[in-house]
Design an enzyme around this catalytic site. Structure first.
Site, mmCIF file in Angstrom:
data_model
loop_
_atom_site.group_PDB
_atom_site.id
_atom_site.type_symbol
_atom_site.label_atom_id
_atom_site.label_comp_id
_atom_site.label_asym_id
_atom_site.label_seq_id
_atom_site.Cartn_x
_atom_site.Cartn_y
_atom_site.Cartn_z
ATOM 1 N N SER A 158 0.617 2.994 6.622
ATOM 2 C CA SER A 158 0.361 3.344 5.295
ATOM 3 C C SER A 158 0.384 4.933 5.509
ATOM 4 O O SER A 158 0.136 5.687 6.382
ATOM 5 C CB SER A 158 -0.942 2.928 4.790
ATOM 6 O OG SER A 158 -1.410 3.523 3.694
ATOM 7 N N TYR A 171 -9.486 0.757 5.760
ATOM 8 C CA TYR A 171 -8.106 0.309 5.370
ATOM 9 C C TYR A 171 -7.478 1.389 6.335
ATOM 10 O O TYR A 171 -6.478 1.570 7.159
ATOM 11 C CB TYR A 171 -7.760 0.411 4.004
ATOM 12 C CG TYR A 171 -6.176 0.120 3.661
ATOM 13 C CD1 TYR A 171 -5.763 -1.143 3.741
ATOM 14 C CD2 TYR A 171 -5.312 1.184 3.282
ATOM 15 C CE1 TYR A 171 -4.234 -1.344 3.582
ATOM 16 C CE2 TYR A 171 -4.091 1.303 3.338
ATOM 17 C CZ TYR A 171 -3.441 -0.117 3.217
ATOM 18 O OH TYR A 171 -2.141 -0.245 3.177
#
Ligand code: NAP
Length: 250
Positions: A158, A171
């Site tokens: 990400s 995350y």
């Protein structure tokens, strides 16, 4: 290496006879990738935790003429134990005898909190589903990947796994960890021919993105089907020799 994997195009039999496991194939990017790789001739193993959702994807693939039927592998990455991972590997060994592609796509967002407020139990859940399960699955599947003449592993990163950003909590940290896991594994297999890479999908129109940005205009986002080019490049023969890299899909 192709000039830019984001613009990679391929023939319709790119993945013929390749056996590829996609985790989190029940929804979002994983589902789109499973459908496209099956169209390109791969025998897809659809991994997920929800049997009804996986069966829907299975039916979509099975309804298409002249493409191989997929298999389903059910394993909840939050609760799976060593026996569950071993059973998954054994079933792939029994059915196929090898694995050519492993796409670690499943993941959870957790909650958007500051580190100061982040719940410790949620932290462990996110790290477990996003990182520890990817390690455990890779470890148990490596012997089958070694049976392939051209094995490719992809981890899903990400933007917040490259540059830390406020309130992305576990995350973001989990995605940094996956970039690290990918690099370590790539280096360990540099001379084995097996390639290991990371892809950052970028902002993509899925349920996870909706949870992270509930107020944004979704019509501006790329769909999962529009960001698959680098995955196909890395899974097929044109990606041979590319390892230890981290790509952006957009
Ligand atoms: P998504 O639509 O929420 O799909 C996530 C997938 O992971 C689903 O198939 C889900 O299964 C599965 N999954 C979640 N927890 C699981 C568990 N405990 N056991 C087994 N499977 C589990 O998300 P997405 O946007 O497609 O994301 C795919 C990957 O891309 C993720 O790694 C995400 O971090 C990454 N990513 C996405 C974006 C974006 O903008 N969408 C951007 C950067 C990175 P269920 O269907 O059962 O929920």
């Amino acid at each position: 290496m192709t000039s830019d994997p984001r613009h990679y195009t391929c023939g319709e039999d790119l993945l013929r006879d390749r056996i590829i496991l996609v985790t989190g194939a029940s929804d979002g990017i994983g589902k789109a990738l499973a459908l496209r790789t099956a169209e390109l001739g791969a025998r897809i193993i659809l991994h997920g935790r929800s049997v009804p959702k996986l069966e829907k994807v299975y039916d979509q693939i099975a309804a298409r003429k002249n493409i191989p039927r997929p298999s389903i592998a059910v394993l909840d990455l939050e609760s799976a134990d060593a026996e569950g991972y071993t059973m998954l590997a054994t079933s792939i060994e029994d059915e196929f005898g090898r694995l050519d592609g492993l796409v670690h796509n499943a993941g959870i967002l957790g909650e958007r909190y500051s580190i100061e407020q982040y719940d410790a139990v949620l932290w462990q859940r996110v790290m477990h589903v996003n990182v520890t399960s990817a390690f455990a699955l890779t470890q148990v599947l490596l012997p089958l990947l070694h049976q392939s003449e051209d094995a490719s592993i992809i981890f899903t990163s990400s933007g917040v796994g490259r540059v830390g950003k406020a309130f992305w909590g576990a995350y973001a940290v989990s995605k940094f960890a996956l970039e690290g896991l990918s690099q370590v594994l790539a280096d360990e297999h540099r001379h084995s021919g097996m390639r290991v890479n990371c892809i950052n999908p970028g902002a993509t129109r899925t349920n996870m993105r909706l949870a992270a940005y509930p107020a944004e205009d979704r019509s501006q986002l790329r769909t999962p089907e529009q960001i698959l080019a680098p995955y196909l490049y890395l899974l097929g023969p044109d990606g041979k020799g590319v390892t230890g890299e981290s790509f952006d899909a957009q």
